[in-house]
Design an enzyme around this catalytic site. Sequence first.
Site, PDB file in Angstrom:
ATOM      1  N   GLU A   1       4.580  -4.248  -0.947  1.00  0.00           N
ATOM      2  CA  GLU A   1       4.968  -3.427   0.191  1.00  0.00           C
ATOM      3  C   GLU A   1       6.457  -3.590   0.496  1.00  0.00           C
ATOM      4  OE1 GLU A   1       3.492  -2.580   4.793  1.00  0.00           O
ATOM      5  OE2 GLU A   1       3.169  -4.557   3.904  1.00  0.00           O
TER       6      GLU A   1
ATOM      7  N   LYS B   1       1.083   4.824   5.285  1.00  0.00           N
ATOM      8  CA  LYS B   1       0.238   3.738   5.802  1.00  0.00           C
ATOM      9  C   LYS B   1      -0.590   4.205   7.003  1.00  0.00           C
ATOM     10  CE  LYS B   1       0.878  -1.155   7.105  1.00  0.00           C
ATOM     11  NZ  LYS B   1       1.911  -2.213   7.155  1.00  0.00           N
TER      12      LYS B   1
ATOM     13  N   CYS C   1      -1.282  -2.499   2.930  1.00  0.00           N
ATOM     14  CA  CYS C   1      -1.277  -3.727   3.720  1.00  0.00           C
ATOM     15  C   CYS C   1      -2.398  -3.817   4.741  1.00  0.00           C
ATOM     16  CB  CYS C   1       0.093  -3.913   4.376  1.00  0.00           C
ATOM     17  SG  CYS C   1       0.374  -5.616   4.959  1.00  0.00           S
TER      18      CYS C   1
END
Length: 398
Positions: free
Chosen positions: A127, A202, A239
Site C-alpha cells: 500500500e 479503498k 488494507c
Amino acid sequence: MEKTDGIGNENGSTEEKQSFKDGSICGYNSLHHLLSANLKPQLYQEVSRLLLGLNCGKALETIAFKFSADKELLREPRVVRVGLIQNCIALPTTAPFSDQKKAIFEKLGPIIDAAGASGVNILCLQEAWMMPFAFCTREKRWCEFAEPVNGESTQFLQEFALKYNIVIISSILERDINHGETLWNTAVIIGNHGNIIGKHRKNHIPRVGDFNESTYYMEGNTGHPVFETAYGKIAVNICYGRHHPLNWLAFGLNGAEIVFNPSATVGELSEPMWPIEARNAAIANSYFVGSINRVGTEIFPNPFTSGDGKPPHPDFGHFYGSSHFSAPDASCTPSLSRYKDGLMISDMDLNLCRQLKDKWGFRMTARYELYADTLASYLKPDFEPQVISDPLLHKKSF
C-alpha cells in the site's frame, strides 16, 4: 523465579531486547523460522501442518512455493506465478520529497527485475509504496506525493510490465484531476502489455489508533471490481478492508480468483489478526489471497498525537512485513521476514478455486436472500434487532 520465553532464553535478555529494536522475533526473520530452528524436525513438521495446513493433502512445495490442484479430465491446469513485494522506505522522511520518490524507484527496480526474471505473471506492491506512510501525521504537505492514475509511478511500472509481460498492482495516493483534485487511496492495475486495465479505490478507511487517513481521503466509490487479466481474474482489497468480511465476499461474488491485500499495518495494532483474516477469506470465498505489508519504522519530523491519551510520538510503530499467500483449501505459505525487504513468489493452480467450490458448496448453501433482508432492514432508521427474550428473564421470583 525468572520467566523464560519457552525456548531457553531468559525473559528480558539482551537478545530479546535487541529483537524488539530491529523488528525480528528474538533474532529470527519470522515465527516459522523461530519454530523450525528450535523444534525437532518431526515436531516442527506437525506444528507446521497445524499452522500452514495441507495443500491437496500434502505439505506445500517450497521450491518457489507451489499450490497444486487435483488433476481434472476436462480442464488443463491453470498455473500462474504470483509475486508479492514488501519493503521499507529508501530515505528518511526528512529528505526532499523528490529524492525520496527517486530513491524508492531505484530500490524497487532491481526487485521487480528479479520478479520478472523469475517468470512472475502477476506482481503486487504494498500500500502506498511510492511514499512514506505519512497518514498518521495529519500534515497536508504529504499530499505532494499524490499523482494521477497515469502519473509518474504508473509510468515507471508500465515499463516493467511491458518488458516482462507481467500484470502489476500498484497502490498509490491518487490525485483525481477531473474531480477537483480529490485524493484517493487507489490501486492501479497495469496490464501485461503496459496498458492501464483499471483502478480500485479503498472501500474502508480506518479511524483507529494513529491511522488518521480520513484527513487525506475518504471511502472509495468504485465498488468491488474484478479485473480479468491474461493470467486470471484478480481483485484488490486495500488494507483496512480485510477487517470487513462482506468486502471479501463481494469480490468473490464478482468472480475473483486471486484477491490482493496491499497493506501498511503495525504490530501493536493488528499482528495477531494478520495470519487469520486473509486465510479465513480465502477459505470462505474459494479464492487465493496475497497479503502484503510494508516493513520498518518510519520516523517523521514532527511528533503527533491521536487523541488516545498517548504522549506525542514521531512514528506509527513497526510495520511488521510478514507477507504471505493463502489458498482456498486452508493451506498457506510461511511469511516473509518481519523486518527485511522481500519478494515472495508462488505458483498457484487456479483450478483449485472451482474444486473447493464443488467440495464445500459455500455458494450453493449460502442464504443470500436472508442476508439481504437483514441488511436492508438494518439500513432503515427504525431497525430493531431480531432478539427473542426469555419471558422469565425479567420476571421477579417470589
